[in-house]
Scaffold this active site. Structure first.
Site, mmCIF file in Angstrom:
data_model
loop_
_atom_site.group_PDB
_atom_site.id
_atom_site.type_symbol
_atom_site.label_atom_id
_atom_site.label_comp_id
_atom_site.label_asym_id
_atom_site.label_seq_id
_atom_site.Cartn_x
_atom_site.Cartn_y
_atom_site.Cartn_z
ATOM 1 N N VAL A 237 1.427 -3.701 16.220
ATOM 2 C CA VAL A 237 1.682 -3.124 17.547
ATOM 3 C C VAL A 237 0.619 -3.577 18.560
ATOM 4 O O VAL A 237 0.970 -4.176 19.587
ATOM 5 C CB VAL A 237 1.836 -1.585 17.479
ATOM 6 C CG1 VAL A 237 1.920 -0.995 18.876
ATOM 7 C CG2 VAL A 237 3.076 -1.215 16.668
ATOM 8 N N TYR B 47 -6.956 0.031 -0.536
ATOM 9 C CA TYR B 47 -6.406 1.144 0.251
ATOM 10 C C TYR B 47 -5.348 1.883 -0.572
ATOM 11 O O TYR B 47 -5.392 3.112 -0.698
ATOM 12 C CB TYR B 47 -5.796 0.588 1.540
ATOM 13 C CG TYR B 47 -5.280 1.625 2.514
ATOM 14 C CD1 TYR B 47 -6.119 2.590 3.043
ATOM 15 C CD2 TYR B 47 -3.951 1.598 2.933
ATOM 16 C CE1 TYR B 47 -5.636 3.521 3.964
ATOM 17 C CE2 TYR B 47 -3.465 2.516 3.849
ATOM 18 C CZ TYR B 47 -4.313 3.482 4.364
ATOM 19 O OH TYR B 47 -3.835 4.391 5.276
ATOM 20 N N ARG C 183 -4.810 -5.520 -0.770
ATOM 21 C CA ARG C 183 -4.459 -4.194 -0.229
ATOM 22 C C ARG C 183 -4.713 -3.089 -1.242
ATOM 23 O O ARG C 183 -4.609 -1.903 -0.912
ATOM 24 C CB ARG C 183 -2.977 -4.163 0.186
ATOM 25 C CG ARG C 183 -2.624 -5.165 1.269
ATOM 26 C CD ARG C 183 -1.126 -5.227 1.499
ATOM 27 N NE ARG C 183 -0.674 -4.241 2.439
ATOM 28 C CZ ARG C 183 -0.260 -4.513 3.688
ATOM 29 N NH1 ARG C 183 -0.242 -5.746 4.136
ATOM 30 N NH2 ARG C 183 0.142 -3.562 4.476
ATOM 31 N N ASN D 27 -1.506 -6.061 18.290
ATOM 32 C CA ASN D 27 -1.483 -7.523 18.381
ATOM 33 C C ASN D 27 -0.384 -8.011 19.321
ATOM 34 O O ASN D 27 -0.642 -8.748 20.275
ATOM 35 C CB ASN D 27 -1.243 -8.162 17.006
ATOM 36 C CG ASN D 27 -2.540 -8.385 16.252
ATOM 37 O OD1 ASN D 27 -3.568 -7.822 16.605
ATOM 38 N ND2 ASN D 27 -2.495 -9.183 15.204
#
Ligand code: UDP
Length: 314
Positions: free
Chosen positions: A188, A145, A142, A190
């Protein structure tokens, strides 16, 4: 006003474009469509006040005429997207922020950076207030990002301090609503799509990790309010109502009427254990509070995904 929205064909960006068009502003949407989509802007595409430019803002940006605001929202923003596009994510956070700040300076415009709760990494305090410096694994998956957005905040403050650019930094927490991509991998879409298809919901890890979900219209109101006040420090925008991922899964199964329960899957690396915004600053500085209850926002979002899952419609 004449406003540039980078990432304007994405989930949040397209809602912003629509909001400013409705307020009778001229909007220039710049997007390279790697994660955004033209279908997100189809309601405004033919509006004479709206212009779409297919461009990667990591490269030099040239716009004719005056500008009032540049809102920098371009970036892959879901964990699977930034894992798929790690270099582009780093570039748009670094070079894209540099280019958009340069454009802002050249036009003597104002600037708003879309930052993220990810700057707090896997936080060691909860709720997270803006003064918390975070716990980010720079070299984890991560990191591309998180570090891009941390750099973006640093360069935004540098342009503010050294070039007197009028800037805002908004740290956006988990936001949901219509136009999230069905396959963006976030919890959400998924969960809702799995529930609508009558599948078990995939809970990662033990499901005891928490998130706090803000409906898109509340976020847009928050961004609009930030633009009205002269405050350059970062501000959290999110819904402070915290929920575990298991509770969230149960809520969605119940709302959709899905009887297939949940299945456990491995927890992705560096998945934050907790996330909850402290929104005191937003409340004090510009009297903002989220208003949409989770049930109400989810109901609308479920309706949106029903069209996608059952009718394959935009
Ligand atoms: N998650 C999950 N099942 C999924 C997708 C996500 O349990 O199918 C979990 C994920 O591990 C994380 C939380 O839901 O703990 C929120 O994930 P999301 O990808 O939406 O965004 P994040 O908040 O991690 O950036």
């Amino acid at each position: 006003m004449r406003i540039v929205v980078t990432g304007g064909a994405g989930f949040i960006g397209s809602h912003l474009c629509e909001f400013f068009i409705e307020k009778e502003n001229d909007v220039i949407c710049i997007d390279n469509l790697i994660t955004g989509s033209l279908s997100n802007i189809k309601s405004i595409r033919d509006n004479p006040r709206f212009t779409f430019i297919n461009h990667d803002v990591s490269r030099f940006i040239s716009i004719k005429g005056d500008l009032d605001w540049i809102l920098h929202f371009a970036s892959p923003a879901s964990p699977i997207d930034y894992l798929k596009y790690p270099i582009q994510t780093l570039k748009v956070g670094a070079l894209g922020t540099h280019n958009t700040l340069g454009l802002t300076m050249a036009k003597k415009a104002k600037y708003l950076l879309a930052s993220t709760s990810e700057v707090y990494g896997d936080p060691l305090i909860s709720p997270q207030r803006e003064s918390y410096l975070g716990n980010v694994n720079t070299i984890g998956p991560r990191g591309v990002y998180d570090e891009a957005k941390r750099f973006a905040e640093a360069i935004t403050m540098a342009y503010h301090r050294y070039h007197s650019v009028n800037t805002r930094i908004v740290r956006i927490f988990n936001t949901y609503g219509e136009r999230m991509r069905m396959d963006d991998g976030r919890v959400v879409p998924n969960f809702i799509c799995q529930a609508l298809r009558g599948e078990s919901l995939t809970v990662y890890g033990d499901g005891e990790q928490t998130r706090s979900f803000c409906y898109i219209s509340d976020l847009i109101q928050g961004i609009w309010r930030v633009m009205q006040v002269e405050d350059y420090e970062p501000v959290n925008i999110g819904n402070p109502k915290e929920i575990t991922i298991i509770q969230f899964a149960e809520r969605i199964n119940e709302m959709v009427g899905n009887k297939c329960g949940i299945v456990f899957k491995p927890l992705p690396e560096d998945d934050p254990r907790v996330r909850q915004p402290d929104i005191k600053r937003a409340r004090i500085i510009f009297s903002w509070m989220p208003e949409v209850r989770l049930e109400d926002g989810l109901r609308k979002t479920i309706e949106y995904f029903k069209n996608k899952v059952y009718h394959n419609k935009d």
